[in-house]
Design a protein around this motif. Structure first.
Motif, PDB file in Angstrom:
ATOM      1  N   GLN A 103       3.280  -6.841   1.204  1.00 16.90           N
ATOM      2  CA  GLN A 103       2.533  -7.111   2.444  1.00 16.90           C
ATOM      3  C   GLN A 103       1.282  -6.233   2.524  1.00 16.90           C
ATOM      4  OE1 GLN A 103       5.499  -6.444   5.421  1.00 16.90           O
ATOM      5  NE2 GLN A 103       6.392  -8.497   5.204  1.00 16.90           N
ATOM      6  N   VAL A 104       1.414  -4.966   2.133  1.00 18.61           N
ATOM      7  CA  VAL A 104       0.251  -4.067   2.149  1.00 18.61           C
ATOM      8  C   VAL A 104      -0.797  -4.557   1.155  1.00 18.61           C
ATOM      9  CG1 VAL A 104      -0.529  -1.732   1.597  1.00 18.61           C
ATOM     10  CG2 VAL A 104       1.516  -2.058   2.972  1.00 18.61           C
ATOM     11  N   ASN A 105      -0.367  -5.034  -0.007  1.00 16.18           N
ATOM     12  CA  ASN A 105      -1.306  -5.590  -0.982  1.00 16.18           C
ATOM     13  C   ASN A 105      -2.060  -6.776  -0.407  1.00 16.18           C
ATOM     14  OD1 ASN A 105      -1.637  -4.207  -3.400  1.00 16.18           O
ATOM     15  ND2 ASN A 105       0.291  -4.970  -4.223  1.00 16.18           N
ATOM     16  N   CYS A 106      -1.364  -7.637   0.330  1.00 12.39           N
ATOM     17  CA  CYS A 106      -2.033  -8.789   0.958  1.00 12.39           C
ATOM     18  C   CYS A 106      -3.095  -8.327   1.945  1.00 12.39           C
ATOM     19  CB  CYS A 106      -1.004  -9.673   1.654  1.00 12.39           C
ATOM     20  SG  CYS A 106       0.040 -10.580   0.519  1.00 12.39           S
ATOM     21  N   ILE A 107      -2.763  -7.340   2.773  1.00 11.13           N
ATOM     22  CA  ILE A 107      -3.732  -6.821   3.744  1.00 11.13           C
ATOM     23  C   ILE A 107      -4.902  -6.157   3.032  1.00 11.13           C
ATOM     24  CG2 ILE A 107      -4.067  -5.081   5.539  1.00 11.13           C
ATOM     25  CD1 ILE A 107      -1.231  -5.731   6.475  1.00 11.13           C
ATOM     26  N   LEU A 108      -4.592  -5.406   1.984  1.00  9.16           N
ATOM     27  CA  LEU A 108      -5.624  -4.733   1.211  1.00  9.16           C
ATOM     28  C   LEU A 108      -6.584  -5.743   0.594  1.00  9.16           C
ATOM     29  CD1 LEU A 108      -6.532  -1.937   0.012  1.00  9.16           C
ATOM     30  CD2 LEU A 108      -5.081  -2.474  -1.935  1.00  9.16           C
ATOM     31  N   HIS A 109      -6.042  -6.800   0.031  1.00  7.77           N
ATOM     32  CA  HIS A 109      -6.892  -7.813  -0.613  1.00  7.77           C
ATOM     33  C   HIS A 109      -7.716  -8.600   0.408  1.00  7.77           C
ATOM     34  CE1 HIS A 109      -5.674  -7.603  -4.881  1.00  7.77           C
ATOM     35  NE2 HIS A 109      -4.678  -6.928  -4.352  1.00  7.77           N
ATOM     36  N   LYS A 110      -7.200  -8.760   1.616  1.00 15.37           N
ATOM     37  CA  LYS A 110      -7.992  -9.440   2.654  1.00 15.37           C
ATOM     38  C   LYS A 110      -9.139  -8.560   3.129  1.00 15.37           C
ATOM     39  CE  LYS A 110      -4.259 -12.338   4.356  1.00 15.37           C
ATOM     40  NZ  LYS A 110      -3.284 -12.554   5.435  1.00 15.37           N
ATOM     41  N   LEU A 126     -13.844  -6.827  -5.801  1.00 17.70           N
ATOM     42  CA  LEU A 126     -13.005  -5.651  -6.008  1.00 17.70           C
ATOM     43  C   LEU A 126     -11.512  -5.959  -5.970  1.00 17.70           C
ATOM     44  CD1 LEU A 126     -14.836  -2.928  -3.906  1.00 17.70           C
ATOM     45  CD2 LEU A 126     -14.919  -3.302  -6.347  1.00 17.70           C
ATOM     46  N   ARG A 127     -11.129  -7.108  -5.512  1.00 18.79           N
ATOM     47  CA  ARG A 127      -9.712  -7.439  -5.358  1.00 18.79           C
ATOM     48  C   ARG A 127      -8.884  -7.274  -6.626  1.00 18.79           C
ATOM     49  NH1 ARG A 127     -10.513 -12.648  -1.453  1.00 18.79           N
ATOM     50  NH2 ARG A 127     -11.256 -11.429   0.315  1.00 18.79           N
ATOM     51  N   PRO A 128      -9.348  -7.738  -7.778  1.00 22.89           N
ATOM     52  CA  PRO A 128      -8.505  -7.597  -8.969  1.00 22.89           C
ATOM     53  C   PRO A 128      -8.329  -6.154  -9.432  1.00 22.89           C
ATOM     54  CG  PRO A 128     -10.376  -9.044  -9.401  1.00 22.89           C
ATOM     55  CD  PRO A 128     -10.554  -8.505  -8.037  1.00 22.89           C
ATOM     56  N   PHE A 129      -9.146  -5.234  -8.931  1.00 19.93           N
ATOM     57  CA  PHE A 129      -9.150  -3.878  -9.444  1.00 19.93           C
ATOM     58  C   PHE A 129      -8.510  -2.855  -8.506  1.00 19.93           C
ATOM     59  CE2 PHE A 129     -12.812  -6.235 -11.025  1.00 19.93           C
ATOM     60  CZ  PHE A 129     -12.460  -6.283 -12.365  1.00 19.93           C
ATOM     61  N   LYS A 175     -11.895   3.740   3.779  1.00 19.15           N
ATOM     62  CA  LYS A 175     -10.565   4.317   3.983  1.00 19.15           C
ATOM     63  C   LYS A 175     -10.096   4.222   5.437  1.00 19.15           C
ATOM     64  CE  LYS A 175      -8.337   8.376   2.104  1.00 19.15           C
ATOM     65  NZ  LYS A 175      -8.578   9.720   1.590  1.00 19.15           N
ATOM     66  N   SER A 176     -10.938   4.559   6.380  1.00 14.18           N
ATOM     67  CA  SER A 176     -10.532   4.532   7.785  1.00 14.18           C
ATOM     68  C   SER A 176     -10.244   3.107   8.266  1.00 14.18           C
ATOM     69  CB  SER A 176     -11.587   5.194   8.672  1.00 14.18           C
ATOM     70  OG  SER A 176     -12.808   4.498   8.566  1.00 14.18           O
ATOM     71  N   ASN A 177     -11.037   2.148   7.813  1.00 15.25           N
ATOM     72  CA  ASN A 177     -10.788   0.749   8.187  1.00 15.25           C
ATOM     73  C   ASN A 177      -9.472   0.242   7.594  1.00 15.25           C
ATOM     74  OD1 ASN A 177     -13.239   0.746   9.517  1.00 15.25           O
ATOM     75  ND2 ASN A 177     -14.336  -0.159   7.802  1.00 15.25           N
ATOM     76  N   LEU A 178      -9.211   0.605   6.342  1.00 14.55           N
ATOM     77  CA  LEU A 178      -7.962   0.202   5.703  1.00 14.55           C
ATOM     78  C   LEU A 178      -6.764   0.845   6.397  1.00 14.55           C
ATOM     79  CD1 LEU A 178      -8.955   0.455   1.934  1.00 14.55           C
ATOM     80  CD2 LEU A 178      -8.590  -1.624   3.248  1.00 14.55           C
ATOM     81  N   LEU A 179      -6.901   2.108   6.746  1.00 11.29           N
ATOM     82  CA  LEU A 179      -5.824   2.826   7.438  1.00 11.29           C
ATOM     83  C   LEU A 179      -5.492   2.164   8.764  1.00 11.29           C
ATOM     84  CD1 LEU A 179      -4.067   5.438   7.270  1.00 11.29           C
ATOM     85  CD2 LEU A 179      -5.885   6.582   8.506  1.00 11.29           C
ATOM     86  N   THR A 180      -6.497   1.811   9.501  1.00 13.02           N
ATOM     87  CA  THR A 180      -6.297   1.146  10.786  1.00 13.02           C
ATOM     88  C   THR A 180      -5.649  -0.228  10.607  1.00 13.02           C
ATOM     89  OG1 THR A 180      -8.263   2.264  11.618  1.00 13.02           O
ATOM     90  CG2 THR A 180      -7.454   0.409  12.910  1.00 13.02           C
ATOM     91  N   ALA A 181      -6.117  -0.997   9.651  1.00 14.48           N
ATOM     92  CA  ALA A 181      -5.585  -2.342   9.435  1.00 14.48           C
ATOM     93  C   ALA A 181      -4.117  -2.302   9.018  1.00 14.48           C
ATOM     94  CB  ALA A 181      -6.414  -3.063   8.372  1.00 14.48           C
ATOM     95  N   VAL A 182      -3.774  -1.407   8.125  1.00 12.79           N
ATOM     96  CA  VAL A 182      -2.385  -1.323   7.663  1.00 12.79           C
ATOM     97  C   VAL A 182      -1.480  -0.791   8.772  1.00 12.79           C
ATOM     98  CG1 VAL A 182      -0.849  -0.217   5.985  1.00 12.79           C
ATOM     99  CG2 VAL A 182      -3.053  -1.096   5.243  1.00 12.79           C
ATOM    100  N   ARG A 183      -1.968   0.160   9.552  1.00 11.66           N
ATOM    101  CA  ARG A 183      -1.180   0.692  10.679  1.00 11.66           C
ATOM    102  C   ARG A 183      -0.878  -0.397  11.709  1.00 11.66           C
ATOM    103  NH1 ARG A 183      -4.064   6.237  12.409  1.00 11.66           N
ATOM    104  NH2 ARG A 183      -3.161   7.573  10.822  1.00 11.66           N
TER     105      ARG A 183
END
Length: 180
Positions: free
Chosen positions: A34-41, A47-50, A78-86
């Motif tokens: 699930q985190v990978n899906c959010i990260l890729h979105k 950058l998605r494949p890497f 980093k801060s945007n990703l942290l917020t989205a995953v949280r």
């Protein structure tokens, strides 16, 4: 032999205790997917494949990336990703750790062969021959080097303006070539 029929793996997970190691691995794998899906979105398509979520431990999400370019971009986001995953999956997430894993670059090139960041086209590169002065410097360094490096430097020194195509010759150097 009475219980030799095949069982669905879902039934096996439902029957185990909640503290089972297999159940724990299954839950963590689901979370990482699930985190990978959010990260890729959240990432740009190039950058998605890497980039991939590798682990989640003690409130820290470990993200692996193929190279320093992706690492710098992820640090910026980093801060945007942290917020989205949280918000969506892990409210207990405290921080994100980003690491470089060069193996991702090789896997990504195999999976996405048309990706332009990691593919070099030799036909478009312009070959510049060495000057005579650079070739002489390489020969001086080669005299003081171990055999394997010496051979490589001498081959490179042969790439002067008048001998530009000699670098592709894989034969050992002859005594005449060494004197040049």
């Amino acid at each position: 032999m009475r219980y030799s029929r095949p069982y669905s793996i879902k039934n096996f997970f439902n029957q185990t205790q909640k503290t089972s190691a297999l159940q724990y691995v299954y839950q963590r794998t689901k979370i990482l997917i699930q985190v990978n899906c959010i990260l890729h979105k959240a990432l740009p398509e190039k950058l998605r494949p890497f980039c991939t979520a590798a682990n989640f431990r003690q409130g820290t999400l470990v993200i692996e990336t193929a190279n320093a370019h992706c690492l710098m971009f992820l640090r910026y986001e980093k801060s945007n990703l942290l917020t989205a995953v949280r918000e969506k999956i892990l409210p207990s997430l405290i921080s994100i750790c980003i690491r470089i894993n060069p193996i991702l670059a090789t896997k990504s090139v195999k999976s996405y062969p048309d990706h332009k960041n990691f593919r070099t086209d030799i036909s478009n590169t312009k070959v510049r021959p060495l000057s005579q002065e650079s070739a002489n410097t390489l020969r001086i360094v080669a005299k003081q080097s171990p055999d394997k490096l010496k051979y490589a430097l001498e081959r490179l020194a042969l790439c002067t303006r008048d001998r530009g195509k000699r670098i592709y010759d894989k034969r050992p150097l002859t005594s005449m070539q060494k004197e040049d």
